[in-house]
Design a protein around this motif. Sequence first.
Motif, PDB file in Angstrom:
ATOM      1  N   SER A  77      12.721  21.425  21.364  1.00 43.44           N
ATOM      2  CA  SER A  77      12.650  20.028  22.317  1.00 43.44           C
ATOM      3  C   SER A  77      12.487  20.434  24.300  1.00 43.44           C
ATOM      4  N   PHE A  78      13.143  21.799  24.234  1.00 41.27           N
ATOM      5  CA  PHE A  78      13.318  22.001  25.844  1.00 41.27           C
ATOM      6  C   PHE A  78      10.998  22.104  25.754  1.00 41.27           C
ATOM      7  N   VAL A  79      10.724  23.220  25.606  1.00 37.43           N
ATOM      8  CA  VAL A  79       8.880  23.729  25.010  1.00 37.43           C
ATOM      9  C   VAL A  79       8.262  22.115  25.632  1.00 37.43           C
ATOM     10  N   LEU A  80       8.676  20.667  24.593  1.00 39.08           N
ATOM     11  CA  LEU A  80       8.626  19.422  24.562  1.00 39.08           C
ATOM     12  C   LEU A  80       8.136  19.266  26.128  1.00 39.08           C
ATOM     13  N   ALA A  84       5.349  17.986  28.798  1.00 37.76           N
ATOM     14  CA  ALA A  84       5.347  16.804  28.696  1.00 37.76           C
ATOM     15  C   ALA A  84       5.353  16.782  30.393  1.00 37.76           C
ATOM     16  N   LEU A  85       6.293  17.693  31.695  1.00 38.46           N
ATOM     17  CA  LEU A  85       6.329  17.360  32.739  1.00 38.46           C
ATOM     18  C   LEU A  85       4.560  17.631  32.915  1.00 38.46           C
ATOM     19  N   GLU A  86       4.349  18.788  32.869  1.00 43.11           N
ATOM     20  CA  GLU A  86       2.398  19.342  32.906  1.00 43.11           C
ATOM     21  C   GLU A  86       1.853  18.126  32.689  1.00 43.11           C
ATOM     22  N   MET A  87       2.085  17.307  31.893  1.00 42.34           N
ATOM     23  CA  MET A  87       1.248  16.413  31.930  1.00 42.34           C
ATOM     24  C   MET A  87       1.337  15.457  32.812  1.00 42.34           C
ATOM     25  N   LEU A  93       2.868  24.920  34.987  1.00 39.06           N
ATOM     26  CA  LEU A  93       4.461  26.033  34.528  1.00 39.06           C
ATOM     27  C   LEU A  93       4.430  27.000  33.772  1.00 39.06           C
ATOM     28  N   TYR A  94       3.568  26.732  33.235  1.00 36.40           N
ATOM     29  CA  TYR A  94       2.429  28.489  31.995  1.00 36.40           C
ATOM     30  C   TYR A  94       1.529  28.351  31.492  1.00 36.40           C
ATOM     31  N   ARG A  95       0.731  29.355  31.796  1.00 39.41           N
ATOM     32  CA  ARG A  95      -0.264  28.815  30.661  1.00 39.41           C
ATOM     33  C   ARG A  95      -0.780  30.563  30.902  1.00 39.41           C
ATOM     34  N   ASP A  96      -1.711  31.184  29.531  1.00 41.58           N
ATOM     35  CA  ASP A  96      -1.897  32.196  29.143  1.00 41.58           C
ATOM     36  C   ASP A  96      -2.948  32.922  30.348  1.00 41.58           C
ATOM     37  N   GLU A  97      -3.388  34.362  29.582  1.00 38.30           N
ATOM     38  CA  GLU A  97      -4.916  34.384  30.264  1.00 38.30           C
ATOM     39  C   GLU A  97      -6.176  33.734  29.832  1.00 38.30           C
TER      40      GLU A  97
END
Length: 191
Positions: A77-80, A84-87, A93-97
């Motif tokens: 739920s925290f990940v979601l 959601a905040l990113e969207m 907040l975080y993206r893979d290389e």
Amino acid sequence: MQLDFKEIITVSMVLFAVIDIVGTIPIIVDLRAKHGHIESEKASLVAGFIMIIFLFIGEELLNLIGIDVHSFAVAGSFVLFFLALEMILGIRLYRDEEASSASIVPIAFPLIAGAGTMTTLLSLKAQFQTINIVIAIVLNIIIVYIVLKSSAKIEKMLGKNGLGVIRKAFGVVLLAIAVKLFAANVKGLFV
């Protein structure tokens, strides 16, 4: 196990919001420009395979390392919530290389079948019938395939503003889902 049309629709909408294939069109367009042709079939099938396998063995994996489904669902739920905040806020907040190839990595994994999707699948498994989740995964993979195949047309049709509005709308839906998921599972932590 029973088919439930309402569950299939609910799970499909949750997965659609988490996968956010419409919101990733700008990323897909960018990857296509960098790497040339993207194999839509391959990316869709691999993502679907990863999601279905994780749905069935994810819980056993958690048990193996000593984590219960309620804890995973609350963490999910925290990940979601942050997805959601990113969207909604249009922040990262975080993206893979970035990878050198595009069809499997990063499109199938982690863009489509990433950490948010995996977390969501296990969280959904705690609330819904497995057969309905599998059908929802298949429906979403069909949508993913269609979007991947026609990403350039969709981008032209919606424009940058249209994509932004859709992304924010699904962000609000995802935020509500995160809150509901947290509320449904947090009690299980203290039993």
